[in-house]
Design a protein around this motif. Structure first.
Motif, PDB file in Angstrom:
ATOM      1  N   PRO A 273       0.947  -1.414  -0.072  1.00  0.00           N
ATOM      2  CA  PRO A 273       0.081   0.146  -0.126  1.00  0.00           C
ATOM      3  C   PRO A 273       0.835   1.197   0.056  1.00  0.00           C
ATOM      4  O   PRO A 273       0.683   2.181  -0.869  1.00  0.00           O
ATOM      5  N   GLN A 274       1.965   1.524   0.992  1.00  0.00           N
ATOM      6  CA  GLN A 274       2.698   2.481   0.799  1.00  0.00           C
ATOM      7  C   GLN A 274       3.992   2.159   1.044  1.00  0.00           C
ATOM      8  O   GLN A 274       4.465   2.177   2.081  1.00  0.00           O
ATOM      9  N   PRO A 275       4.642   1.821  -0.105  1.00  0.00           N
ATOM     10  CA  PRO A 275       5.948   1.389  -0.071  1.00  0.00           C
ATOM     11  C   PRO A 275       7.227   2.192   0.207  1.00  0.00           C
ATOM     12  O   PRO A 275       8.202   2.057   0.909  1.00  0.00           O
ATOM     13  N   ALA A 276       6.843   3.401   0.070  1.00  0.00           N
ATOM     14  CA  ALA A 276       7.770   4.605   0.304  1.00  0.00           C
ATOM     15  C   ALA A 276       8.088   4.742   1.757  1.00  0.00           C
ATOM     16  O   ALA A 276       9.230   5.012   2.372  1.00  0.00           O
ATOM     17  N   GLU A 277       6.798   4.551   2.616  1.00  0.00           N
ATOM     18  CA  GLU A 277       6.823   4.636   4.062  1.00  0.00           C
ATOM     19  C   GLU A 277       7.551   3.322   4.571  1.00  0.00           C
ATOM     20  O   GLU A 277       8.050   3.101   5.595  1.00  0.00           O
ATOM     21  N   GLN A 278       7.015   2.302   4.043  1.00  0.00           N
ATOM     22  CA  GLN A 278       7.266   1.134   4.628  1.00  0.00           C
ATOM     23  C   GLN A 278       8.764   0.557   4.449  1.00  0.00           C
ATOM     24  O   GLN A 278       9.290   0.062   5.609  1.00  0.00           O
ATOM     25  N   TYR A 279       9.091   0.855   3.410  1.00  0.00           N
ATOM     26  CA  TYR A 279      10.707   0.514   3.062  1.00  0.00           C
ATOM     27  C   TYR A 279      11.357   1.896   2.699  1.00  0.00           C
ATOM     28  O   TYR A 279      11.932   2.312   1.715  1.00  0.00           O
ATOM     29  N   HIS A 280      11.388   2.835   3.796  1.00  0.00           N
ATOM     30  CA  HIS A 280      11.827   4.037   3.940  1.00  0.00           C
ATOM     31  C   HIS A 280      13.361   4.182   3.334  1.00  0.00           C
ATOM     32  O   HIS A 280      13.965   4.915   2.875  1.00  0.00           O
ATOM     33  N   TRP A 281      13.928   2.952   3.899  1.00  0.00           N
ATOM     34  CA  TRP A 281      15.528   3.049   3.589  1.00  0.00           C
ATOM     35  C   TRP A 281      15.879   2.955   2.193  1.00  0.00           C
ATOM     36  O   TRP A 281      17.010   2.944   1.620  1.00  0.00           O
ATOM     37  N   LEU A 282      14.881   2.568   1.278  1.00  0.00           N
ATOM     38  CA  LEU A 282      15.135   2.310  -0.228  1.00  0.00           C
ATOM     39  C   LEU A 282      15.583   3.671  -0.948  1.00  0.00           C
ATOM     40  O   LEU A 282      16.152   3.835  -1.754  1.00  0.00           O
ATOM     41  N   ALA A 283      14.822   4.715  -0.314  1.00  0.00           N
ATOM     42  CA  ALA A 283      14.906   6.002  -0.999  1.00  0.00           C
ATOM     43  C   ALA A 283      16.458   6.515  -0.937  1.00  0.00           C
ATOM     44  O   ALA A 283      17.024   6.990  -1.874  1.00  0.00           O
ATOM     45  N   SER A 284      16.866   6.314   0.409  1.00  0.00           N
ATOM     46  CA  SER A 284      18.615   6.837   0.720  1.00  0.00           C
ATOM     47  C   SER A 284      19.505   5.812  -0.240  1.00  0.00           C
ATOM     48  O   SER A 284      20.391   6.230  -0.649  1.00  0.00           O
TER      49      SER A 284
END
Length: 524
Positions: free
Chosen positions: A55-66
């Motif tokens: 549903p909200q991958p950016a929040e759930q896997y927040h470390w992927l952004a960095s």
């Protein structure tokens, strides 16, 4: 094999090799590009679809952004092309090459676009899968981990298993990295399959096994290149053999036509034909056979004509023997018969000599001999036979140093003797034999002060059994073979015999010209 033929075939082989290499290289590059792009989209597809289902991958896997610049945006923000937007609408994973690696896109169920960047797709996907797997496995009870690992293994297309066997532990360096970061990427070897080692919060080690990376030199590609190269070579060989077969069939057809009696049939082969030399040799053989058949027919006709007169005189002389009344008349008839028999013997000798020369020549034993000595010998012999005619030899002053020539002395003697004998028969009073020899060429001219030979008959006189008029041959004892024998002797010496008008005596001038030294392909 000639150098020209070798170079031509060598150039063709090099050109064919270059064509095969260029085609295979281009085909390999094109196929590898398509296969590489497909792999760049297919390999991260399970990861991207997993993220799209969250549903909200950016929040759930927040470390992927960095780590991988992961973000969720809409189509307007990304300014996608219509083709990519259409592919995303079909649920496909799209890979775009950038200056820093690959940009991977996928569309979720609510129309948002998930974007992630990988510098090394194989390694980064492995580490991202390891991080996601560790996050979920840490969140479930130890008793449920096997089911969770089986579910993620099926979805990601990888192998997740507990690492309990000490023999399967990776190197100490990998273990140290796992202790420091919680995950560690490792490979079996250059180009080999890779994997990731995961350490969960309770210290459990989990191995994530990946499928093999993209291999440009996979066996289907190599098989395809071999088949393409083999196909090109097979096509080239087929064209080559077809050309050879067509030329051989042409030779076969002409051979059958000659066997049916079409002596004028010849093989037509261009300069570039692989069997051009065979065609030339065959045509030369056909020319020789045609000439021999013609000579044979001519000789049969001429010999039958030539033999009638002496045979008729012999028959008449035998009949007259019965009517002889005294010894003197009997002796006269016997002398006439003996003369006719002598004439037949000379005629047969001339015919045999001409036939031997015409049908391929004797076994010439070229040896170094003095041409000037032969000229002087012939002049001396003919002067004794024809004392009523003045026969003299004139040797050029600069000829003696070059007098030694590669000749067959017996046949050169015969050729000069025939010319001097003919000149003495037709001369009024003078015959001159001029001899000039230089470093390369021998030349003998026999001139007389007789009536000469009409210009229109200069070539005809060298034809076997040719008679310009009956008085020139029958009354002088000729058979029309002497000059033919002379020309054939000069032919086998790689020389020429020809006739012209004498500028000094006004009669005929017969000339013999041949190379002083034998050529490399001289007939021995």
């Amino acid at each position: 094999m000639s150098l020209k033929f070798f170079l031509k075939q060598y150039v063709r082989l090099v050109a064919l090799t270059g064509l095969v290499l260029a085609l295979c290289a281009g085909l390999f590059a094109g196929v590898s590009s398509v296969r590489g792009h497909y792999w760049q989209e297919h390999f991260p597809a399970p990861l991207m679809r997993w993220l799209a289902a969250v549903p909200q991958p950016a929040e759930q896997y927040h470390w992927l952004a960095s780590l991988y610049d992961f973000r969720v945006a809409d189509r307007a923000e990304l300014a996608l092309s219509p083709v990519i937007a259409e592919r995303l609408s079909y649920g496909q994973v799209v890979a775009q090459a950038t200056g820093l690696g690959q940009r991977i896109l996928v569309r979720n169920d609510v129309g948002e676009i998930l974007e992630i960047h990988f510098r090394d797709t194989y390694r980064d996907v492995a580490e991202a899968l390891a991080l996601i797997s560790a996050w979920h496995l840490n969140d479930v009870l130890p008793g449920q981990r096997d089911d969770a690992m089986a579910e993620m293994s099926e979805h990601f297309g990888v192998g997740l298993r507990r690492l309990e066997d000490p023999a399967r532990l990776p190197s100490a360096e990998v273990l140290q990295r796992v202790m420091d970061r919680g995950i560690a990427f490792h490979r079996a070897g250059p180009g080999g399959p890779g994997g990731a080692l995961i350490r969960l919060q309770d210290g459990t080690l989990v191995s994530l096994d990946l499928p093999p990376p993209f291999n440009r030199w996979s066996w289907p590609v190599l098989l395809m290149l071999v088949l393409v190269a083999g196909g090109i070579l097979a096509a080239a060989l087929f064209l080559l053999l077809r050309d050879v077969d067509q030329n051989l069939r042409a030779v076969e057809s002409v051979a059958m036509r000659i066997a049916r009696g079409e002596m004028g049939a010849r093989v037509e082969a261009g300069e570039g034909a692989l069997v051009a030399r065979l065609a030339d040799a065959f045509n030369g053989m056909a020319e020789h056979i045609q000439r021999l058949v013609g000579v044979q027919r001519e000789m049969i006709h001429a010999v039958s004509h030539e033999l009638r007169t002496p045979v008729a005189r012999i028959r008449f002389g035998v009949q007259m023997l019965e009517s002889c009344k005294d010894q003197a008349s009997l002796q006269k008839q016997l002398d006439g018969i003996d003369g006719d028999i002598q004439e037949l013997d000379e005629l047969i000798d001339e015919i045999l000599t001409y036939a031997r020369l015409e049908q391929g020549g004797p076994v010439f034993n070229l040896q170094e001999a003095s041409v000037t000595d032969i000229v002087r010998q012939v002049v001396s012999e003919q002067q004794l036979i024809r004392p009523e005619v003045s026969i003299e030899a004139e040797i050029a002053a600069d000829s003696e140093p070059w007098a030694l020539s590669d000749i067959e002395p017996r046949y050169i003697h015969r050729a000069i003797q025939n010319l001097v004998g003919n000149a003495a028969r037709y001369a009024n009073s003078n015959v001159r034999v001029y001899c000039h020899i230089d470093e390369d060429t021998c030349r003998v001219d026999v001139e007389d002060d007789g009536p000469g030979v009409p210009e229109q008959d200069w070539e005809k006189v060298f034809t076997a059994f040719a008679r310009l008029d009956d008085s020139r041959t029958r009354t002088s004892g000729g058979y029309g073979l002497g000059l033919s024998i002379v020309r054939r002797i000069l032919f086998w010496h790689r020389g020429q015999a020809f006739v012209s008008r004498s500028p000094r005596l006004g009669g005929a001038r017969f000339s013999l010209v041949w190379p002083r030294k034998k050529l490399d392909d001289s007939i021995m």
